[in-house]
Write a protein that holds these residues in place. Sequence first.
Motif, PDB file in Angstrom:
ATOM      1  N   GLY A  60       0.509  -0.911   0.000  1.00  0.00           N
ATOM      2  CA  GLY A  60      -0.240   0.416   0.278  1.00  0.00           C
ATOM      3  C   GLY A  60       0.427   1.222  -0.521  1.00  0.00           C
ATOM      4  O   GLY A  60       0.469   2.295   0.027  1.00  0.00           O
ATOM      5  N   TYR A  84      -4.880   3.592   5.336  1.00  0.00           N
ATOM      6  CA  TYR A  84      -5.621   2.755   4.738  1.00  0.00           C
ATOM      7  C   TYR A  84      -5.960   1.043   5.392  1.00  0.00           C
ATOM      8  O   TYR A  84      -5.879   0.700   5.827  1.00  0.00           O
ATOM      9  CB  TYR A  84      -5.192   2.365   2.595  1.00  0.00           C
ATOM     10  N   GLY A  97      -1.574 -17.839   7.298  1.00  0.00           N
ATOM     11  CA  GLY A  97      -1.037 -16.510   7.839  1.00  0.00           C
ATOM     12  C   GLY A  97      -0.887 -15.767   6.924  1.00  0.00           C
ATOM     13  O   GLY A  97       0.343 -14.587   6.007  1.00  0.00           O
ATOM     14  N   GLN A 104      -4.340  -5.391   4.698  1.00  0.00           N
ATOM     15  CA  GLN A 104      -3.858  -4.683   5.212  1.00  0.00           C
ATOM     16  C   GLN A 104      -4.225  -3.295   5.629  1.00  0.00           C
ATOM     17  O   GLN A 104      -5.301  -2.159   5.219  1.00  0.00           O
ATOM     18  CB  GLN A 104      -2.014  -3.620   4.338  1.00  0.00           C
ATOM     19  N   ARG A 235      14.241  -6.079   5.927  1.00  0.00           N
ATOM     20  CA  ARG A 235      12.377  -6.640   5.131  1.00  0.00           C
ATOM     21  C   ARG A 235      12.684  -6.020   4.069  1.00  0.00           C
ATOM     22  O   ARG A 235      13.314  -5.956   3.552  1.00  0.00           O
ATOM     23  CB  ARG A 235      11.876  -4.197   5.211  1.00  0.00           C
ATOM     24  N   TYR A 239      12.335  -0.292  -1.081  1.00  0.00           N
ATOM     25  CA  TYR A 239      12.484   1.853  -0.332  1.00  0.00           C
ATOM     26  C   TYR A 239      12.735   1.566   0.979  1.00  0.00           C
ATOM     27  O   TYR A 239      13.017   3.269   1.062  1.00  0.00           O
ATOM     28  CB  TYR A 239      10.916   2.415  -1.222  1.00  0.00           C
ATOM     29  N   TYR A 240      13.483   1.129   2.279  1.00  0.00           N
ATOM     30  CA  TYR A 240      13.666   1.418   3.447  1.00  0.00           C
ATOM     31  C   TYR A 240      14.690   2.301   3.741  1.00  0.00           C
ATOM     32  O   TYR A 240      15.710   1.897   2.901  1.00  0.00           O
ATOM     33  CB  TYR A 240      13.219   0.370   3.837  1.00  0.00           C
ATOM     34  N   GLY A 261       7.164  -2.077   8.525  1.00  0.00           N
ATOM     35  CA  GLY A 261       7.371  -0.691   8.496  1.00  0.00           C
ATOM     36  C   GLY A 261       8.755  -0.083   8.902  1.00  0.00           C
ATOM     37  O   GLY A 261       9.471  -0.950   8.717  1.00  0.00           O
ATOM     38  N   TYR A 264      11.362   5.962   4.412  1.00  0.00           N
ATOM     39  CA  TYR A 264      10.918   5.450   3.232  1.00  0.00           C
ATOM     40  C   TYR A 264      11.619   6.539   2.337  1.00  0.00           C
ATOM     41  O   TYR A 264      10.678   7.603   2.253  1.00  0.00           O
ATOM     42  CB  TYR A 264      10.043   4.670   2.498  1.00  0.00           C
ATOM     43  N   GLY A 280       6.428   4.722   7.779  1.00  0.00           N
ATOM     44  CA  GLY A 280       4.932   3.872   7.728  1.00  0.00           C
ATOM     45  C   GLY A 280       5.002   3.012   8.229  1.00  0.00           C
ATOM     46  O   GLY A 280       5.907   2.328   8.617  1.00  0.00           O
TER      47      GLY A 280
END
Length: 408
Positions: A60, A84, A97, A104, A235, A239-240, A261, A264, A280
């Motif tokens: 997202g 969202y 899971g 999300q 992760r 983009y982190y 999270g 980014y 985020g």
Amino acid sequence: VEQKAELLCQLYGYKRIDTPLFEEAELFARSVGEETEVVQKQMYTFEDRGGAQMTLRPEGTAPVCRAYVEHGMHTLPQPVKLYYIAPIFRYERPQAGRYREHRQFGFEAIGESDPLLDVEVITMAWQFCEMLGIQGLSLKLNSIGCRRCRPAYVEALKGYYSRYTDAICPNCKTRLVRNPLRLLDCKEPPCRNIAESAPKSVDYLCEECRAHFGHLKSYLDLMELSFELDYHLVRGLDYYTRTVFEIQTREEGAQNALGGGGRYDYLVEELGGNPTPAVGFAAGLERIISCVRRQDIPVPPPSEPKVYIAYLGERAKREATELVTSLRKAGIPTIQAVGDRSLKAQMRQANSLGTTYGVIIGEKEVEGGTVMLRDMSRGEQREIALAELVSLLRKKEENCGKEGGIVI
Ligand code: HAM
């Protein structure tokens, strides 16, 4: 769970955003990263009738950043805080899971680099789990640096792993060339052992990243939020920058991340916006719900309709129809019988729906301008004037809970 999520966002001043279910495939390749598993193996991509490559959203954050740029949200007071609750699609091997479609709850704070904002997002994620009553969680934290310091760290990692090329799994051999950071969270036992002594990103942070991480940790201490440093936490999305974190259950198993999270800081810029730092988090709703179930956490029952309106005969049916409209306008949840069932069958239905009151209208009541009001649990009933019904039920609704029961 969604109600708690919405309450949480009200508490922290995050506003809802709904982005489209699918986006141009290019958006995810550019943001999540060409070399990630999500982009390489997990996207549902199709060509639309105009020949464009479209992808069912596999996460997202990129869509929210795309919307931020496209709608000029940089002109709003920063940071812009959005949340969202949305379906997400990943072509993964389905197992407990891990689903090909999951939901999300995510929130993003865009437009500020202060580590205090990281702390707000982390606190919010933690409070969400607390509000749901989930126990036994841990907060894992790491910092993976920025454009300036990451390359030296990646080199160190490559140098270290090149000594173990014969020992690592085939996937890791590819990772070593294409996405070395991901070497650290391989779940294969030999790779786990090798990762134990791998160089740590925190030892390679530049001065700014080190200061950012230091402040972040001290703010978390101030908030008395305990965290565990996890030097293997990298992760799965490219983009982190700097902060990465996860909320995990202590139970063993690959699907122990309830949410994750991080920061980014380049994503908005990479999608065509101004340089805009952001942070985020997103939680998987199915994982949260199965945790609530496993821990036997009591969940409030779904709200039952309050009133059931039964009728006998056509004239009564018309009157019932008018009455149900007035009750709903007055905010009283009401179900109206339909069809031509016997009164007994209608009352049976009222019972099985769990309604509190039955309202019965027959020929006699139509003539007299009255209705029969029945307390469904006590089985008692009395005749009252039709004109009084709405205000009486409204009063009962308001007093409900205060008096511990209503006598008809
Ligand atoms: P993510 O860690 O890929 O992060 O996904 C977030 C959460 O979604 C996971 O922790 C997990 O609970 C759940 N999840 C992921 N894949 C599945 C699946 N196949 N089945 C069931 N649940 C799943 C992101 O997607 C980032 N966009 C989070 C973020 C927001 N980072 C910054 N802002």
